[in-house]
Design an enzyme around this catalytic site. Structure first.
Site: not given
Ligand code: F6P
Length: 326
Positions: A105, A130-131, A158, A216, A225, A249, A255
């Site tokens: 990245g 993934i971002d 859901r 609903k 986050e 909830r 991860h």
């Molecule tokens: O940059 C990818 C990412 O999964 C982010 O979405 C997330 O904020 C960060 O890495 C989490 O990092 P780590 O695995 O070090 O907790």
């Protein structure tokens, strides 16, 4: 014919699905072009520690379907310092590495750029996170699979949310990018989404929740986050304080989003990126980032700005709000 004979590949930053497919393609393409291909372990740390090994054809067998990265990855603190970058360069020189393929990245690209400027070590950057926050590409490796993981999880939530008439606040990753959150919201029918790129109108949100609950009885709210509220737990506290609903909830997906078998898109894109990275090195076209724009592979030179300008997400958000009118 290219004068390059030895290249190295590494993965850096957070792992992302499709990285293995990409490593495989770099190794297999490199070998087919009579290059020696080295794998650097654990991101830039492996360069500093000299943890580098030659990868043979069979070393990348049976990995295209696996998440994570067989090379390991890290966010190297040491590589921020020139003294360690010098050691890294000497380690590469010892084995004759002449160009790097860096899969990662924004932090990884910054590191590769500084390293290439200081030591004249050419690199090709492949966006893997993934971002999906890298400028110049519609998709990064891992984004599609992570989104599918999120979608699968939310579909399950859901079921239980509607069975118990609950509001679920689901927190997703993305760092400062809301692209995972907003795309998940659009494709799961979530009732609302909180993203870092747009300020939430709490009056609108509260009235919407009240209507949703009346209509609903259950709701899914996705919280990125990186949103200014701080995450799903903070939103929970806010809703509790306002006494908006007693059955709330929180689920933090965490991860789990980053793991699992890569989707078709991530396998294909990883493979294409790996092949083109080797081709660019053979053509001596260096210090480029690869990307996908409108389904076409493109290359570009890294500027000072590495992360995407995602302000247009506010527009997507408006559409999302319209789609979910109660
Ligand atoms: O940059 C990818 C990412 O999964 C982010 O979405 C997330 O904020 C960060 O890495 C989490 O990092 P780590 O695995 O070090 O907790």
């Amino acid at each position: 014919m290219s004068k390059i004979q030895n290249i190295a590949v590494l993965t850096s930053g957070g792992d992302a699905q499709g990285m293995n497919a990409c490593i495989r393609a770099v190794v297999r393409m490199g070998i087919a072009e009579n290059l020696r291909v080295y794998g650097v372990m654990d991101g830039f740390n492996g360069m500093v520690d000299g943890d580098i090994k030659e990868l043979e054809y069979a070393d990348v067998s049976n990995i295209i379907q696996r998440g994570g990265t067989i090379l390991g990855t890290a966010r190297s603190e040491r590589f921020h310092k020139k003294e360690f970058r010098k050691i890294a360069f000497e380690n590469l020189k010892k084995i004759g590495v002449e160009a790097l393929v860096v899969i990662g990245g924004d932090g990884s690209f910054k590191g590769a750029k500084v390293f290439s400027e200081e030591f004249n070590m050419p690199f090709i950057g492949i966006p893997g996170t993934i971002d999906n926050d890298i400028i110049g590409t519609d998709y990064t490796l891992g984004f599609d699979t992570a989104l599918n993981n999120i979608i699968n999880a939310i579909d399950k939530i859901r079921d239980t949310a509607s069975a118990h008439h609950r509001i679920f606040l689901v927190e997703v990753m993305g760092n400062t990018s809301g692209l995972l959150a907003i795309n998940a919201a659009l494709t799961t029918g979530a009732e609302d989404v909180f993203i870092p790129e747009a300020l939430e109108d709490f009056a609108r949100f509260e009235s919407k929740i009240k209507k949703a609950v009346a209509a609903k009885k259950s709701s899914i709210i996705i919280v990125s986050e990186g949103d200014e509220i701080g995450g799903a737990k903070e939103l929970y506290n806010y809703l509790k304080e306002k006494n908006l609903h007693e059955k709330i909830r929180v689920t933090i997906l965490g991860h789990i989003q980053r793991g699992g078998a890569p989707s078709f898109l991530d396998r294909k894109m990883g493979t294409d990126f790996g092949v083109v990275a080797v081709q660019k090195i053979l053509q001596e076209k260096y210090n480029l980032i690869l990307g996908i724009q409108n389904n076409q592979m493109i290359t570009y030179t890294l500027g000072d700005k590495i992360t995407k300008n995602v302000s247009n997400q506010a527009e997507v958000l408006k559409i999302m709000h319209k789609l979910n009118v109660f």
